[in-house]
Design a protein around this motif. Structure first.
Motif, mmCIF file in Angstrom:
data_model
loop_
_atom_site.group_PDB
_atom_site.id
_atom_site.type_symbol
_atom_site.label_atom_id
_atom_site.label_comp_id
_atom_site.label_asym_id
_atom_site.label_seq_id
_atom_site.Cartn_x
_atom_site.Cartn_y
_atom_site.Cartn_z
ATOM 1 N N ASP A 160 0.816 -1.222 0.000
ATOM 2 C CA ASP A 160 0.000 0.000 0.000
ATOM 3 C C ASP A 160 0.844 1.265 0.000
ATOM 4 O OD1 ASP A 160 -2.195 -1.654 0.046
ATOM 5 O OD2 ASP A 160 -2.925 -1.001 2.008
ATOM 6 N N CYS A 161 1.924 1.277 0.777
ATOM 7 C CA CYS A 161 2.766 2.480 0.848
ATOM 8 C C CYS A 161 3.408 2.786 -0.506
ATOM 9 C CB CYS A 161 3.826 2.349 1.942
ATOM 10 S SG CYS A 161 4.919 0.936 1.762
ATOM 11 N N THR A 162 3.733 1.754 -1.258
ATOM 12 C CA THR A 162 4.307 1.950 -2.597
ATOM 13 C C THR A 162 3.252 2.480 -3.551
ATOM 14 O OG1 THR A 162 5.860 0.149 -2.195
ATOM 15 C CG2 THR A 162 5.536 0.817 -4.492
ATOM 16 N N ILE A 163 2.045 1.955 -3.460
ATOM 17 C CA ILE A 163 0.949 2.420 -4.313
ATOM 18 C C ILE A 163 0.688 3.905 -4.043
ATOM 19 C CG2 ILE A 163 -1.502 2.149 -4.885
ATOM 20 C CD1 ILE A 163 -1.152 -0.835 -3.956
ATOM 21 N N LYS A 164 0.651 4.287 -2.769
ATOM 22 C CA LYS A 164 0.443 5.698 -2.410
ATOM 23 C C LYS A 164 1.546 6.576 -2.988
ATOM 24 C CE LYS A 164 -2.000 4.976 1.945
ATOM 25 N NZ LYS A 164 -1.986 5.210 3.398
ATOM 26 N N ALA A 165 2.783 6.162 -2.809
ATOM 27 C CA ALA A 165 3.911 6.961 -3.291
ATOM 28 C C ALA A 165 3.875 7.121 -4.806
ATOM 29 C CB ALA A 165 5.228 6.324 -2.860
ATOM 30 N N ARG A 166 3.582 6.044 -5.515
ATOM 31 C CA ARG A 166 3.509 6.114 -6.986
ATOM 32 C C ARG A 166 2.344 6.984 -7.441
ATOM 33 N NH1 ARG A 166 8.591 4.884 -7.379
ATOM 34 N NH2 ARG A 166 9.083 2.677 -7.404
ATOM 35 N N MET A 167 1.201 6.884 -6.769
ATOM 36 C CA MET A 167 0.051 7.716 -7.131
ATOM 37 C C MET A 167 0.353 9.193 -6.925
ATOM 38 S SD MET A 167 -2.757 6.585 -8.422
ATOM 39 C CE MET A 167 -3.845 7.942 -8.010
ATOM 40 N N ILE A 168 0.900 9.522 -5.776
ATOM 41 C CA ILE A 168 1.219 10.920 -5.473
ATOM 42 C C ILE A 168 2.213 11.473 -6.485
ATOM 43 C CG2 ILE A 168 2.321 12.434 -3.776
ATOM 44 C CD1 ILE A 168 1.164 10.435 -1.638
ATOM 45 N N THR A 169 3.229 10.691 -6.807
ATOM 46 C CA THR A 169 4.238 11.133 -7.773
ATOM 47 C C THR A 169 3.617 11.339 -9.149
ATOM 48 O OG1 THR A 169 5.962 9.975 -6.555
ATOM 49 C CG2 THR A 169 6.439 10.547 -8.846
ATOM 50 N N ALA A 170 2.820 10.378 -9.615
ATOM 51 C CA ALA A 170 2.189 10.503 -10.938
ATOM 52 C C ALA A 170 1.269 11.717 -10.992
ATOM 53 C CB ALA A 170 1.419 9.229 -11.276
ATOM 54 N N LEU A 171 0.485 11.941 -9.940
ATOM 55 C CA LEU A 171 -0.432 13.082 -9.925
ATOM 56 C C LEU A 171 0.314 14.408 -9.934
ATOM 57 C CD1 LEU A 171 -3.130 11.819 -7.399
ATOM 58 C CD2 LEU A 171 -3.358 12.038 -9.888
ATOM 59 N N HIS A 172 1.366 14.510 -9.144
ATOM 60 C CA HIS A 172 2.144 15.754 -9.129
ATOM 61 C C HIS A 172 2.845 15.998 -10.464
ATOM 62 C CE1 HIS A 172 1.410 15.843 -4.803
ATOM 63 N NE2 HIS A 172 1.661 17.128 -4.905
#
Length: 102
Positions: free
Chosen positions: A72-84
């Motif tokens: 989950d922590c990796t999914i969050k980090a990847r989502m935040i990075t892609a969105l930014h």
């Protein structure tokens, strides 16, 4: 956060997830998931992706996720990075979004 362009974060290596986001014409968010563990964890992966979209206030985006067993922590980090990246923001307000406390 307004998504203005196509962006990608992550890889298709083991224990990672590749997240692709792109703006769409509607205000609706869509999630397309490809995962070898979709039957077991697909609902949780979608929940994490949806949670990040809600907490960042993103609407009108298509998310494609190719999962290779990410936590989950990796999914969050990847989502935040892609969105930014897709919003072309230059600063991150991690604490304000409270993304890491479950």
């Amino acid at each position: 956060m307004k998504i203005i362009k196509h962006a990608v974060a992550g890889t298709v290596e083991s224990s990672d997830i590749m997240i692709t986001v792109q703006p769409v014409e509607t205000e609706e968010n869509t999630i397309e998931l490809e995962s070898s563990v979709e039957k077991q964890f697909g609902q949780q992966i979608r929940k994490v992706i949806t949670e990040i979209l809600e907490k960042t206030g993103v609407h009108g985006v298509a998310v494609t996720a190719v999962d290779k067993g990410a936590l989950d922590c990796t999914i969050k980090a990847r989502m935040i990075t892609a969105l930014h990246r897709a919003a072309e923001t230059e600063s991150y307000h991690w604490k304000e979004l409270d993304l890491w406390n479950d």
